[in-house]
Motif scaffolding. Sequence first.
Motif, mmCIF file in Angstrom:
data_model
loop_
_atom_site.group_PDB
_atom_site.id
_atom_site.type_symbol
_atom_site.label_atom_id
_atom_site.label_comp_id
_atom_site.label_asym_id
_atom_site.label_seq_id
_atom_site.Cartn_x
_atom_site.Cartn_y
_atom_site.Cartn_z
ATOM 1 N N PHE A 178 0.642 -1.119 -0.576
ATOM 2 C CA PHE A 178 0.179 0.166 0.081
ATOM 3 C C PHE A 178 1.066 1.153 0.326
ATOM 4 C CE2 PHE A 178 -3.197 -3.468 0.863
ATOM 5 C CZ PHE A 178 -4.454 -2.840 1.197
ATOM 6 N N TYR A 179 0.702 2.183 -0.984
ATOM 7 C CA TYR A 179 1.460 3.145 -1.027
ATOM 8 C C TYR A 179 0.722 4.737 -0.705
ATOM 9 C CZ TYR A 179 5.160 -0.282 -3.754
ATOM 10 O OH TYR A 179 5.367 -1.448 -3.699
ATOM 11 N N THR A 180 1.656 5.957 -0.839
ATOM 12 C CA THR A 180 1.495 6.776 -0.349
ATOM 13 C C THR A 180 2.218 7.758 -1.471
ATOM 14 O OG1 THR A 180 1.295 7.075 1.882
ATOM 15 C CG2 THR A 180 1.629 9.042 0.555
ATOM 16 N N ILE A 181 1.147 8.025 -2.863
ATOM 17 C CA ILE A 181 1.632 9.069 -4.510
ATOM 18 C C ILE A 181 2.095 9.951 -3.355
ATOM 19 C CG2 ILE A 181 1.572 9.548 -6.188
ATOM 20 C CD1 ILE A 181 -0.277 6.974 -6.210
ATOM 21 N N TYR A 182 3.609 10.931 -3.363
ATOM 22 C CA TYR A 182 3.944 12.408 -3.144
ATOM 23 C C TYR A 182 4.201 12.798 -4.355
ATOM 24 C CZ TYR A 182 4.438 10.694 1.665
ATOM 25 O OH TYR A 182 4.748 10.028 2.826
ATOM 26 N N PHE A 183 4.165 14.101 -4.677
ATOM 27 C CA PHE A 183 4.618 14.577 -5.607
ATOM 28 C C PHE A 183 5.215 15.825 -5.148
ATOM 29 C CE2 PHE A 183 0.258 12.896 -6.530
ATOM 30 C CZ PHE A 183 0.123 12.725 -7.607
ATOM 31 N N LEU A 184 6.721 16.294 -6.390
ATOM 32 C CA LEU A 184 7.844 16.640 -6.508
ATOM 33 C C LEU A 184 8.324 17.677 -7.597
ATOM 34 C CD1 LEU A 184 10.666 16.954 -4.353
ATOM 35 C CD2 LEU A 184 11.321 15.160 -6.812
ATOM 36 N N ASP A 185 8.306 18.684 -6.446
ATOM 37 C CA ASP A 185 8.543 20.333 -7.736
ATOM 38 C C ASP A 185 10.524 19.930 -7.795
ATOM 39 O OD1 ASP A 185 9.417 22.171 -8.452
ATOM 40 O OD2 ASP A 185 7.546 23.973 -7.820
ATOM 41 N N LEU A 186 10.794 19.340 -9.370
ATOM 42 C CA LEU A 186 11.932 19.350 -9.601
ATOM 43 C C LEU A 186 12.603 20.151 -9.751
ATOM 44 C CD1 LEU A 186 11.586 16.245 -12.151
ATOM 45 C CD2 LEU A 186 11.973 16.253 -9.598
ATOM 46 N N GLU A 187 12.319 21.454 -9.661
ATOM 47 C CA GLU A 187 13.305 22.961 -9.790
ATOM 48 C C GLU A 187 13.018 23.647 -8.475
ATOM 49 O OE1 GLU A 187 9.703 25.499 -11.992
ATOM 50 O OE2 GLU A 187 10.812 24.635 -14.555
ATOM 51 N N THR A 188 12.047 23.019 -7.695
ATOM 52 C CA THR A 188 12.576 23.835 -6.235
ATOM 53 C C THR A 188 12.556 22.755 -5.330
ATOM 54 O OG1 THR A 188 10.390 23.368 -5.665
ATOM 55 C CG2 THR A 188 11.371 25.353 -6.680
ATOM 56 N N GLY A 189 12.869 21.647 -5.653
ATOM 57 C CA GLY A 189 13.302 20.167 -4.682
ATOM 58 C C GLY A 189 11.731 20.835 -3.474
ATOM 59 N N ARG A 190 10.745 21.006 -3.494
ATOM 60 C CA ARG A 190 9.822 21.191 -2.378
ATOM 61 C C ARG A 190 8.944 19.082 -2.555
ATOM 62 N NH1 ARG A 190 8.713 27.324 -0.823
ATOM 63 N NH2 ARG A 190 8.044 25.605 1.497
ATOM 64 N N LEU A 191 8.038 19.034 -1.909
ATOM 65 C CA LEU A 191 6.816 18.464 -1.799
ATOM 66 C C LEU A 191 5.434 19.405 -2.384
ATOM 67 C CD1 LEU A 191 7.492 15.326 0.668
ATOM 68 C CD2 LEU A 191 7.887 15.349 -2.096
ATOM 69 N N LEU A 192 5.015 19.213 -2.997
ATOM 70 C CA LEU A 192 3.742 19.614 -3.991
ATOM 71 C C LEU A 192 2.613 19.123 -2.073
ATOM 72 C CD1 LEU A 192 2.804 19.391 -6.951
ATOM 73 C CD2 LEU A 192 4.128 21.254 -5.843
ATOM 74 N N ASP A 193 1.435 19.691 -1.940
ATOM 75 C CA ASP A 193 0.541 19.646 -0.876
ATOM 76 C C ASP A 193 -0.096 17.875 -1.305
ATOM 77 O OD1 ASP A 193 1.545 21.240 0.917
ATOM 78 O OD2 ASP A 193 0.166 23.237 0.212
ATOM 79 N N ASP A 194 -0.097 17.418 -2.381
ATOM 80 C CA ASP A 194 -1.314 16.997 -3.001
ATOM 81 C C ASP A 194 -0.696 15.528 -2.563
ATOM 82 O OD1 ASP A 194 -1.580 19.082 -4.172
ATOM 83 O OD2 ASP A 194 -3.262 17.688 -5.879
ATOM 84 N N ARG A 195 -1.100 14.528 -1.467
ATOM 85 C CA ARG A 195 -0.622 13.423 -1.481
ATOM 86 C C ARG A 195 -2.100 12.130 -2.034
ATOM 87 N NH1 ARG A 195 2.270 15.629 0.292
ATOM 88 N NH2 ARG A 195 3.836 15.427 2.194
ATOM 89 N N ILE A 196 -2.060 11.227 -2.270
ATOM 90 C CA ILE A 196 -2.714 9.564 -2.761
ATOM 91 C C ILE A 196 -1.948 9.094 -1.870
ATOM 92 C CG2 ILE A 196 -4.041 8.481 -4.508
ATOM 93 C CD1 ILE A 196 -2.658 10.285 -6.229
ATOM 94 N N THR A 197 -2.877 8.362 -0.865
ATOM 95 C CA THR A 197 -2.611 7.583 0.197
ATOM 96 C C THR A 197 -3.571 5.936 -0.357
ATOM 97 O OG1 THR A 197 -4.461 8.101 1.871
ATOM 98 C CG2 THR A 197 -2.357 9.148 1.854
#
Length: 700
Positions: free
Chosen positions: A171-190
Amino acid sequence: MRISPAICAAFIVVLAACSSNTSEVPMPEKIPHTLNIHGDERVDDYFWMNDREDPRVIDWLNKQNEWTEKRMEPMQGLKASLFDEMRSRIKEEDSSAPYKDGDYWYYYRYEEGHEYPVYCRKRGQLTAPEEVLLDVNGLVGEHEYFAVRNFAVSPDHKLAAYGVDTQGRRFYTIYFLDLETGRLLDDRITDVTSNFEWANDSKTLLYSVQDSETLRMDRVYRHVLGEPKDTLVYAEPDDTNWLWVEKSLSSRMFYLVSAATVSTEVRYLPADTPLAEPRLFLPREPDHEYFVTDGVDRFFVLSNDNARNFRVFEVPLDNTARDQWQEIVPHREDTLIEGFDIFKDYAVLSLLENGVVQLEVMPRGAGETYRIPFDEDVFTAYSDDNVQYDTHWFRYGYESMTTPESVYDFNLQTREQKLVKEDTVLGGFDRANYESKAIVVPARDGASIPVSMVYRKGIKLDGTNPLLQYGYGSYGVTIDPSFNSDRLSLLDRGFIFAVAHIRGSSKLGREWYYEGRQLKKMNTFNDFIDVSRYLIDQGYTSPEHLYARGGSAGGLLMGAVVNMAPELYKGISAAVPFVDVVTTMLDDSIPLTSGEWDEWGNPNEKEFYEYMLSYSPYDNVERKDYPNMLVTTGLHDSQVQYWEPAKWVAKLNEYKTDDNMLLLKTDMQAGHSGKTGRFQSLEDTALYYSFFLWLEGIRE
């Protein structure tokens, strides 16, 4: 006859030791549970162990682990040296073969002393500055299990999505990464799978979701970045089918694939318009497997319709009815078409011809069909990291039992070939010291079983060689002859390693698979045993030196074999073994059960019930001698539940009449695939290697 006091005293010591060992084996409580179906009654004394929340279960598994540690304590030095030896062959600072996607070269690399990959890229050319996208080592923290899967960069190369599992239950949590800033987006899919694909707008993700109880992948959802609620794209109503999403190499289409073991149904929607409703390609039919991709201007279909080994069709984009399919690659009796890659100007077919891998190149316009040449007789080759549609360069992987994994780029137009990377094996490895070959073994019913083997040069066929025989034989999966640097630790100590390509695989085409499933499953077990007897008869080994290993469905193979022919083997390693076949297949609340009926049969039907009962390892344990056995499992296994091997070992301990070792090792933090981490996974290998070597009398 007078017995001397010395002999009598020694005999008493031996008896006491045996009695002590036996009495120390932790035995679970017996609580009879009656199972009735088809007028047949079975009593399962360990049925209660099917509850991971029961503290008695955890207590017994822990006690079994303590028992196993105690019995294997003399092997700890050997295990540690094997671990160090296998690790010493691995180049710690290493990187994958970079591949080009758009303006970037993507790759991952490993740093010295670290377990997990660092995902990176370079813009324009490989001499450009490196951009570190994700260092998995910095995410692990205190987690004992940590897996990152499907690091997927968006089409505009500005974002990446990746799945994280910290338990091993998949069971995975999907994270979204901004490759230009290196920061994670607030979006999560659990609590979803690691199967997901980007739409061409770089803000929409299609992903598959599994049922929380049965773990069957049965729904595909749509996530739009920044939106609070995801939308259902399609739900698969048939509980014997799995559902997942794919994206074509051309990037034109998404494909939603509903599949049982021997039938499929495909829906498609344009990747440019991910909000569209998916369209049905062709309604499912019993025993019809078909797989679809596109070449921008048309669909390509791989189908077994009137073609057991599959054939290839072209289909117009605007009408996918069956009467519109035009055959472009006919069926061949001796050749299984396993898959295809469709490029702008070429198609590359992955074939198994008489059990030998071939990569066949077919121009989409005028031109001759040809095959990529290979030098060895025993090898495997496969498509690898092909992400560009408009290119003449095809990337493939190559390895053999003596050649480390290699990556090649092959120009489909000029036939130029470039070696991009060959895995480095440290420690003085020289492939010239080893020999691999293919042999054919006659089965009891006249079939011919292929066997791939490797060993150090100079062996003598005098029956004294230790030999490890490996097998799987289910789902049509073919175990190709591949390289494994860990295996050198066995070969350099005199072992022969042999893969038995038994029925149930697709080694000799799809018919080879059909001859080892459902009501012909016994062929799988007979084939493995017949290979063992042949290897003994021909002097490769003897029962005093023969070992066997299999995992998951290959663990079922091990369970059946030790019931049917225990006298042939000195030791058995069964990893996450599927051994309680009948009870599991009768309970569709257990993860994955209903989707497995197509492979094994549905025991709710009497014919299948009686046949499965005839080979189910748990149901066929008898009062007799068994070989030394090491059984491993994971508490959080999502494929084969921990209680199957646990119950099996409990029953074996109750019934077996020998003094051989029977050990159960449960990883309390892992799932079906064992430990994560580049080096941590070597611990599992060192465990069963030390078990076999110790039995063989090899102490270092």
